[in-house]
Design an enzyme around this catalytic site. Structure first.
Site, short mmCIF file in Angstrom:
data_model
loop_
_atom_site.label_atom_id
_atom_site.label_comp_id
_atom_site.label_asym_id
_atom_site.label_seq_id
_atom_site.Cartn_x
_atom_site.Cartn_y
_atom_site.Cartn_z
N HIS A 25 7.37 6.72 9.63
CA HIS A 25 6.06 6.38 9.81
C HIS A 25 5.01 7.83 9.94
O HIS A 25 5.40 9.09 10.29
CB HIS A 25 5.30 5.55 10.55
CG HIS A 25 4.08 5.28 10.74
ND1 HIS A 25 3.20 5.98 10.83
CD2 HIS A 25 3.20 4.05 10.37
CE1 HIS A 25 1.68 5.12 10.81
NE2 HIS A 25 2.06 4.12 10.50
N ASP A 78 10.81 5.01 17.67
CA ASP A 78 9.55 4.27 17.44
C ASP A 78 9.52 2.91 17.22
O ASP A 78 10.19 2.04 16.15
CB ASP A 78 8.85 5.23 16.31
CG ASP A 78 7.67 4.07 15.24
OD1 ASP A 78 7.39 3.37 16.15
OD2 ASP A 78 7.55 4.95 14.99
N GLN A 111 7.45 -1.18 15.31
CA GLN A 111 7.54 -2.25 14.53
C GLN A 111 8.62 -3.45 14.93
O GLN A 111 9.04 -4.66 14.33
CB GLN A 111 7.82 -1.89 13.25
CG GLN A 111 6.86 -1.42 12.33
CD GLN A 111 5.56 -2.10 11.93
OE1 GLN A 111 5.84 -3.44 11.49
NE2 GLN A 111 4.92 -2.43 11.62
N LYS A 145 0.52 -4.34 17.64
CA LYS A 145 1.47 -5.02 16.67
C LYS A 145 2.15 -5.54 17.75
O LYS A 145 2.96 -6.42 16.91
CB LYS A 145 1.94 -4.51 16.64
CG LYS A 145 1.06 -2.73 15.57
CD LYS A 145 3.10 -2.28 14.76
CE LYS A 145 1.69 -0.93 14.35
NZ LYS A 145 1.19 -0.45 13.13
N CYS A 165 1.39 4.70 5.67
CA CYS A 165 1.53 5.69 6.09
C CYS A 165 3.07 6.37 5.59
O CYS A 165 3.96 6.60 6.92
CB CYS A 165 1.75 5.21 7.30
SG CYS A 165 -0.89 5.27 7.77
C1 LIG Z 1 6.53 2.46 12.27
C2 LIG Z 1 5.37 2.63 12.92
N1 LIG Z 1 5.19 4.20 13.45
C3 LIG Z 1 4.59 3.59 14.14
C4 LIG Z 1 2.80 3.65 13.99
C5 LIG Z 1 1.28 3.81 14.30
O1 LIG Z 1 1.34 3.07 15.23
P1 LIG Z 1 -0.09 2.61 15.62
O2 LIG Z 1 -0.89 3.08 15.28
O3 LIG Z 1 -0.40 2.00 16.42
O4 LIG Z 1 -0.69 4.11 17.08
C6 LIG Z 1 3.32 2.10 12.75
C7 LIG Z 1 1.73 1.29 12.88
O5 LIG Z 1 1.38 1.75 11.71
C8 LIG Z 1 4.18 2.21 12.55
O6 LIG Z 1 4.50 0.61 11.58
#
Ligand SMILES: Cc1ncc(COP(=O)(O)O)c(C=O)c1O
Ligand SMILES: Cc1ncc(COP(=O)(O)O)c(C=O)c1O
Lengths: 407, 151, 407, 151
Positions: free
Chosen positions: A123, A201, A204, A227, A365
């Site tokens: 991401h 990370d 998900q 999430k 993203c």
């Molecule tokens: C795999 C992954 N990493 C990071 C993020 C970023 O999370 P956040 O926007 O809550 O900081 C997301 C969600 O958008 C994600 O799906």
């Protein structure tokens, strides 16, 4: 014991509404999940009864607030099987957690010639913070390739990439576009062999799979509350205690200092060192309630539920003419991404919305991954505890109508 | 006044707060440690003169609330003449008292601190001086803090 | 028209409770204010009806969420008279806002020999971020002295300190310990004359005084929602558009990028550039409701109410034997700090709590100021819209008993 | 299908989406601009050949949703032969249509975009190509974005 999935829907009042005249079908859970009533009520009740600033207060409300906040820290440590609550730093979310590690750990440890190893399925939030610190330190970023067909990490290249120059290996547990579930235990074990620090990370995975940092063996783990049936504005950085205590502060301010003088300051140990200013204590408290809610359903049961829905969706969608399904054909997390040659994701999302169905279309993203897959966007349906088989049927029906309209 | 309060601020504590024992520097000290309570600003410095593993003399400086001042003062009277092992045992007993409120079997001034347990936020006030003293004994000279998550 | 202050109490359900058997008297508002029911209900209602992730979504809930979030941005721009909503960046609070400016503006603009000018009355949150960036850039920090008697900025030294070497002048609007209200318009005017960029810490003023960045003429302004009848976890950085758009990103991630490639990325303009990751959109929405609530009472009326209570408290407290009152004897904001030679602040707070009174004792994140005043701690009573004359009477009575007990 | 949807995806739009006009590179272009919609990933590149302040020729490349593709395609047919002032006036009219839903007085294909106003999140899809073209006219070559707060 599996929960009664039908009753679960009643825990989420938001689902009980019509959108464009149709019953809401919320399939945008990978972007953010909905929040159960116990969490919303618990948060409101905290503000209605116990609110006060934490830590420095000795009056009753402040002690209640502090207990709520630190209680949540304990709860979360337990939720991910951390060794101690001091390994839990509260942040705004996954993105801030990764930025904290990149700036503080990366900023103090990386030097020219070092390698930051990422994967092609990351991401933006697990790419851009590293690009920023690479620019400052002269470290190089390399990417573990993703196989074009099945969207898996190419483990044969991994061994070539995972050299002793790799100072940090940061990768996602579950891909938000592909649905791939990475072999995190194996990846951490391999990283350890070359002395690389690992960051996972877990945005998900945290609300969807059983997860123990002890079992995984990672050094850092990052996730967002929103999430995982939690409210917005709160997330977690887990870090091994010795690592956190060796890191310089990132943000400065009240609450993280041992002493402040006009000429300089000294720091408290973790987690306070990394929590400058008034923390988001109310939302942290509510995150503890989300952990309780998730565990009341059972994470193993949730994982089974999600992946059952995902295979059902995958199978049904594969029958649609001209569809390209992205990611693994086998085991996958609770989401399915797809693309059509002649119908753009945004048009699909707009059409589906008229049927009350909430989908997400775009690059998710994941621009670099999209480029690699030869796509500019996909449409994604992602599932959570309240989704049902009949919602997937409705999705397939709606998509059929859309294809007919455009092709 | 509430009974919790009279339990907390017993006569022994008020007395040690008004007339602290062993207050001041200790010129012949061979161990020193600083104790800090960063969030509230309490500070103390404990001086020890250790001869043959025995605390020959002890003194303290610092500022803070009645609880922290009294407990540090009382601590100095308790530790004088003790070995490191004895000092640790005494701290264990004291910690038990302030966290559980259970008074010790023998009659002792430290029992006055049993009332602290009803005020969990004040436990770190009561243990600050003890932390510093034990740190000085163990490590020679460091800064103790009561702000870790395990008290 | 002045609001009916008595009815205002009914807007805050938390006040309607007993603490240690006595009616709660909440006088810890400078640490955090309580939140009115409309804000708590509004937040809950958002989660119950409209929640979805913002910006990248095209379905109905996502559009509602985005409108709620961007609507709050508009509302806040209006609340402080900014030129456009693009000048409003959402952060976790004052501390994060100052860290953002120190790291991004300071990190890109400061060099060895430059001066960062602060004042001796700054909160740790407006000292430590500058110490961190001073260490990185080699810039020097200087402090405008505070007069020992009245706790005012020594404006005669200011002219000597405000030289052309000063790149940034950061100061608080209202001191959280002294209650001093600084002449911010004059300070910004003087800073402008030497070309220094100005940052105002408005944590203690935003919910209490009429405030217009246009009138003040500052470059940056920082505040927290939780001190202005808002929920925790949300705050604001105001910055002039040209300044913000010239600043490099601080955190990287989703939502702040224009393009991401494996080799590098490009950024969106402000405010998105500084809002990496999923923003705390629900709490931001609730912050807009707090602005509505505050304006429904009227900020002029609130300021009068607060300062009337502060003078009453100041006068009544001054009659207590052995009390030392800190800060200005004349005009002051809605708080009073005091100290006794023989009774420590923590003992006062514990005693008062037994009377149901919530006070704060300690260094109030103002260690350097405390040292200057020859104190290690003070006790602070701070007021807001729901406090009353009879609560101040109860405070004085309680303090009288405490003094008798200890002296 | 909802009436809002049939309003949005009118025949003119579907037709331009399926068979875009002036699609491709323009070898003789003397002005080029890129248009990006960072949040959703829509992209287009507009090529202009401007002679004596008049758009002698125009073409575009890119990918995106039906709305953005159709509007860019229609835009090229509208702008060919126009001066910068005329182009700006046409954009003003188009912007009015997509934001208010009010159809223009003269009969015109751009009226097909009136349905966009019921889908505010799609307005930026409809204006992306126009932004790029006007940027190319004004500045020679830059990247346009529809992601500012003032549309
Ligand atoms: C795999 C992954 N990493 C990071 C993020 C970023 O999370 P956040 O926007 O809550 O900081 C997301 C969600 O958008 C994600 O799906
Ligand atoms: C003057 C002043 N500045 C900054 C802060 C820090 O605000 P926050 O903790 O909400 O970031 C505070 C509040 O504690 C304050 O009183």
């Amino acid at each position: 014991m599996t929960p009664s999935w039908k009753n679960v829907r009643e825990d989420f009042p938001i689902l009980n509404q019509s959108v464009n005249g149709k019953p809401l079908i919320y399939l945008d859970n990978a972007a953010t999940s909905q929040k159960p009533k116990v969490v919303i009520d618990g948060l409101a009740s905290f503000y209605l009864k116990d609110n006060a600033n934490v830590h420095r207060g000795l009056h009753t409300l402040s002690m209640r607030s502090t207990n709520a906040y630190e209680g949540a820290r304990n709860r979360i440590a337990e939720f991910i099987a951390a060794e101690s609550p001091e390994e839990i730093v509260f942040t705004r979310g996954t993105t801030e957690s990764i930025n904290l590690v990149a700036a503080s750990f990366g900023g103090s440890q990386l030097k020219a010639g070092d390698v930051i190893l990422l994967t092609e399925m990351e991401h933006h939030s697990n790419i851009v913070p590293w690009q920023l610190i690479a620019q400052k330190t002269g470290a190089k970023i390399k990417y573990v390739p993703v196989t074009a067909d099945e969207g898996q990490l190419d483990l044969s290249s991994l061994d070539k990439l995972l050299t002793s120059e790799v100072k940090i290996f940061a990768f996602t547990h579950v891909s938000n576009t592909l649905g791939t579930i990475n072999p995190v235990i194996e990846l951490c074990r391999k990283a350890k062999q070359v002395g690389a620090t690992t960051l996972i990370d877990a945005a998900q995975s945290i609300g969807h799979l059983p997860l123990s940092v002890k079992e995984i063996g990672c050094d850092f783990l990052c996730f967002s509350g929103h999430k995982m049936a939690g409210v917005t504005g709160i997330g977690v950085l887990y870090g091994k205690k010795a690592l956190l205590n060796a890191m310089p502060p990132w943000q400065g301010g009240g609450g993280m200092i041992a002493t402040v003088d006009f000429d300089g300051s000294t720091w408290k140990p973790s987690p306070e060192r990394f929590e400058a200013g008034t923390p988001n204590y109310a939302d942290a408290y509510a995150l503890g309630l989300s952990c309780d809610y998730i565990d009341s359903l059972g994470r193993k049961a949730i994982a089974e539920h999600d992946s059952r829905l995902a295979s059902l969706a995958y199978n049904e969608l594969s029958k649609l003419p001209g569809i390209r399904l992205i990611g693994p054909s086998g085991a996958r997390s609770g989401l399915v991404s797809f693309a059509f040659k002649d119908v753009h994701a945004h048009d699909i999302v707009t059409f589906a919305d008229q049927d009350g169905i909430a989908l997400r279309g775009g690059h998710h993203c994941n621009q670099p991954l999209m480029k690699k897959l030869g796509l500019t966007s996909t449409t994604r349906a992602s599932f959570y505890v309240y989704n049902t088989d009949s919602e997937i049927e409705a999705l397939v029906k709606s998509l059929n109508r859309i294809i007919k309209f455009f092709c | 006044m509430s009974s919790d309060l009279t339990e907390l601020y017993q006569q022994v504590i008020l007395d040690h707060n008004r007339r602290p024992r062993n207050r001041g520097k200790l010129p012949q000290a061979n161990r020193v440690a600083q104790g800090d309570n960063p969030s509230c600003g309490d500070q103390c410095k404990v001086y020890l003169n250790v001869i043959d593993d025995r605390i020959a003399d002890i003194a303290f400086e610092g500022s803070g609330c009645a609880i922290s001042q009294a407990s540090t003062s009382l601590m100095t009277t308790q530790l004088k003449g003790k070995t490191q092992a004895e000092a640790e045992a005494l701290y264990k007993q004291f910690h038990e008292i302030v966290t559980t409120g259970k008074e010790p079997e023998e009659i002792s001034d430290v029992a006055a601190f049993a009332g602290v347990h009803a005020f969990p936020a004040r436990i770190k006030c009561a243990t600050l001086g003890w932390h510093a003293a034990l740190n000085a004994l163990k490590n020679g000279a460091t800064t103790a803090t009561t702000e870790s998550h395990k008290d």
